[in-house]
Design an enzyme around this catalytic site. Structure first.
Site, short mmCIF file in Angstrom:
data_model
loop_
_atom_site.label_atom_id
_atom_site.label_comp_id
_atom_site.label_asym_id
_atom_site.label_seq_id
_atom_site.Cartn_x
_atom_site.Cartn_y
_atom_site.Cartn_z
N SER A 292 -10.12 0.20 -19.56
CA SER A 292 -11.17 -0.53 -19.18
C SER A 292 -10.91 -1.33 -18.03
CB SER A 292 -11.42 -1.50 -20.44
OG SER A 292 -12.44 -2.48 -20.04
N THR A 293 -11.69 -1.77 -17.17
CA THR A 293 -11.57 -2.75 -16.20
C THR A 293 -10.95 -4.06 -16.77
OG1 THR A 293 -13.51 -2.06 -14.95
CG2 THR A 293 -12.66 -4.25 -14.75
N SER B 226 -3.10 -29.66 25.68
CA SER B 226 -4.40 -30.49 26.28
C SER B 226 -5.10 -29.68 27.50
CB SER B 226 -4.14 -31.66 26.56
OG SER B 226 -5.43 -32.33 26.98
#
Length: 490
Positions: A157-158, A335
Site C-alpha cells: 500500500s502507499t 557593494s
C-alpha cells in the site's frame, strides 16, 4: 523534462496527444504520450497538484528508494510463489534500471500532493510496469501482462511503501550530511591548531572577559560539530525501523503472513541498511515520531552552525571600525556603491540555510501532529521538508569549510595588544594580589586608561619579573597553579 509532451503536462495545460496511447481508470479514459512511462494515475496527479513546480525527480534518493522497495517486494512475492518468474524478472530489471539512475525524468508528480503520497506510489508503479513491459518485448500500457497495481504493487500500500522509501532516502541523505560535517570539523580542527598560541580577549555578553586563545575558540566550534555528528547518528538509527508489510493501516491485509519479514530481508540486502520491521505495524503506520526526532536534530545542527557563523561575522567585523580579530577570505565585491567593501557572504548564506531548517522543523512538527487515527496524510510535506534541510545543510557545511574556514587568518599583533590593554587581565591576578586590590586596579584602569600592568607595578604589588611570568601567553588562557609555583620570591 526530456520529452516535450511530459513538459506540457507539467505546465498545467491540457495536453493533446493525438498519436498517444489511451488508458482507462474508474474516472474515464485519457490519452497519454507514447514516450511516457507514467500512466493515467500519474497524469491525473500532475493535473491535480500544480503546487511547487518541483517534481519528485528532484529527489533522486527518494526515486531510488521507491524502486528499491518495489524490488524487494517483488522478490518477496516470488519467494512466496505469488508471481510468475517472467514477470518477476522483468519487474526486477525495471527496478534496477531506476536504481541505477534511469528514467528519473519520468517521476513527474509534484513533491507536495494530497493523498498521503499515493500519487508518488502510483507514479512509481506505472513507470516500473511500463519499463518491465519493454523488457518483455511488449508496448507500454499492456497491463494485462504486467499491471501497475496488481503486479508491481502486489502486497503493498502507499501507506507502507511511501514512509519506508522516505526513511531510506532520509538515511542516505543523513549519511551524506555526516560526511560534510566531518569535512567542516576537520577544517575547524586545523584552525584550532594553527591559532593555538594566538592570545586574545575572551568575551561574555559582548563585554571584555579573561584572555583565551584563538585556537581555543576554534576548538570549541570543532567540538560543537563533533557532538552533533554523534547525535545525528543516534537520530538516524530510529529511521531504520520500517513498516513495510503493514499495507493499508498496519494489519497486513492482502499479504502473506511471511511477506513482511521476507521483504524486509530483501530490502536490507538491496539498500545495505540494517532495517528492522516495527514490532507493531498499526502503530508504525500512523506514528511520525521518528521524523520529528530527526528533524529536531537537523534543527539543532542548524542552530549551532548559525551560532558559529554569527561569531565569524562578529569577529571579522570592520576592518577598521569593528572587532577585526580575524580576516575571512574575500569571496566577492560586497557593494554596488561602496568600492572595496567585502562582506561575510559565506557565513551569511549558512545563516540563511539555518533559518530555513528551523522553519522546516516547524513544518514537520505541525504535519506530524496533524495525523488522524490510522494514518498521517501529510508525509509528503514532511518528506519535502526533510530532504530540503538535508541537502541544504550538506551544501552549507561544505561551502563553509571550503570557502571560509580554510582561508581565515588572524590579526595576531592586534589581538595581543588588546589583551595587554584589557581590564580582564586583572582577573588572573586575583589569587596573588587579592580580590579587593584587583578590583581597585580594574576601576582605576577603566577610569584613567592606564594598563593593568602599569598600575600593578606603580603600586608595587608585584615585581616586573613576577608580572612578566604571570602574563606569559602560554599562561593566560590555562589553569594557573603551575605559574604560582614558579613565581620568583618578592
Amino acid at each position: 523534462m526530456a520529452h516535450s509532451t511530459t513538459a506540457s503536462v507539467l505546465d498545467g495545460t491540457e495536453p493533446d496527444f493525438p498519436a498517444g496511447r489511451t488508458e482507462t481508470d474508474f474516472l474515464g479514459t485519457r490519452t497519454l504520450p507514447d514516450s511516457a512511462y507514467w500512466g493515467i494515475q500519474t497524469l491525473r496527479a500532475v493535473e491535480n497538484f500544480p503546487i511547487t513546480g518541483t517534481a519528485i525527480s528532484a529527489y533522486p534518493q527518494l526515486v531510488k528508494a521507491l524502486a528499491q522497495v518495489k524490488h524487494a517486494a517483488v522478490l518477496a512475492n516470488s519467494d512466496l510463489g505469488l508471481i510468475a518468474e517472467a514477470k518477476k524478472d522483468a519487474i526486477v530489471q525495471a527496478c534496477v534500471d531506476i536504481e541505477e539512475g534511469g528514467l528519473l525524468d519520468q517521476f513527474v508528480v509534484d513533491v507536495i500532493q494530497g493523498g498521503a503520497g499515493t500519487s508518488t506510489n502510483m507514479n512509481a508503479n506505472e513507470v516500473i510496469a511500463n519499463r518491465a513491459l519493454e523488457h518483455l518485448g511488449l508496448g507500454k500500457g499492456a497491463y494485462s501482462a504486467i499491471h501497475p497495481n496488481g503486479d508491481v504493487n502486489m502486497g503493498q500500500s502507499t501507506n507502507d511503501v511511501y514512509p519506508t522509501a522516505i526513511k531510506i532516502a532520509t538515511i542516505k541523505g543523513g549519511l551524506e550530511l555526516l560526511e560534510a560535517m566531518q569535512h567542516l570539523r576537520r577544517a575547524l580542527a586545523r584552525k584550532a591548531v594553527q591559532f593555538d598560541a594566538v592570545v586574545k580577549v575572551g568575551r561574555t555578553q559582548l563585554q571584555d572577559a579573561v584572555p583565551m586563545t584563538l585556537g581555543q575558540e576554534f576548538s570549541t566550534y570543532e567540538v560543537m560539530v563533533e557532538e552533533d555528528e554523534l547525535r545525528l547518528r543516534e537520530a538516524l538509527a530510529h529511521l531504520h525501523e520500517i513498516n513495510l508489510g503493514a499495507t493499508a493501516i498496519g494489519t497486513g491485509i492482502n499479504t502473506h503472513p511471511r511477506y513482511a519479514a521476507i521483504a524486509r530481508t530483501h530490502l536490507s540486502g538491496i539498500t545495505g541498511l540494517p532495517l528492522v520491521t516495527a514490532g507493531n505495524l498499526v502503530e508504525a503506520t500512523q506514528d511520525c515520531g521518528a521524523f520529528v526526532l530527526f528533524s529536531g536534530m537537523l534543527k539543532r545542527i542548524a542552530v549551532k552552525l548559525s551560532k558559529i557563523c554569527n561569531d565569524l561575522r562578529l569577529l571579522s567585523s570592520g576592518p577598521r571600525a569593528g572587532f577585526a580579530e580575524i580576516n575571512l577570505p574575500p569571496r566577492q565585491a560586497g557593494s554596488s556603491i561602496m568600492p572595496g567593501k567585502v562582506n561575510p557572504v559565506i557565513p551569511e548564506v549558512v545563516n540563511q540555510v539555518a533559518f530555513e531548517v528551523m522553519g522546516n522543523d516547524l513544518t514537520v512538527t505541525a504535519a506530524a501532529e496533524a495525523g488522524q487515527l490510522q494514518l498521517n496524510a501529510f508525509e509528503p510535506i514532511i518528506a519535502r521538508s526533510l530532504f530540503a534541510s538535508l541537502a541544504h545543510l550538506t551544501a552549507a557545511c561544505t561551502t563553509l569549510a571550503d570557502h571560509c574556514i580554510d582561508g581565515i587568518t588572524a590579526n595576531k599583533e592586534y589581538l595581543r595588544s588588546q589583551v595587554e590593554a584589557s581590564i580582564g587581565v586583572v582577573t588572573i591576578l586575583n589569587p596573588i594580589i587579592g580580590y579587593d586590590a584587583a578590583t581597585s586596579i580594574a576601576r582605576q584602569a577603566l577610569s584613567t586608561g592606564a594598563s593593568v600592568s602599569s598600575l600593578v607595578l606603580e603600586r608595587e604589588l608585584l615585581t616586573a619579573e613576577q608580572l612578566e611570568e604571570i602574563l606569559r601567553p602560554e599562561h593566560l588562557a590555562r589553569p594557573q597553579s603551575p605559574v604560582f609555583d614558579r613565581l620568583p620570591a618578592s
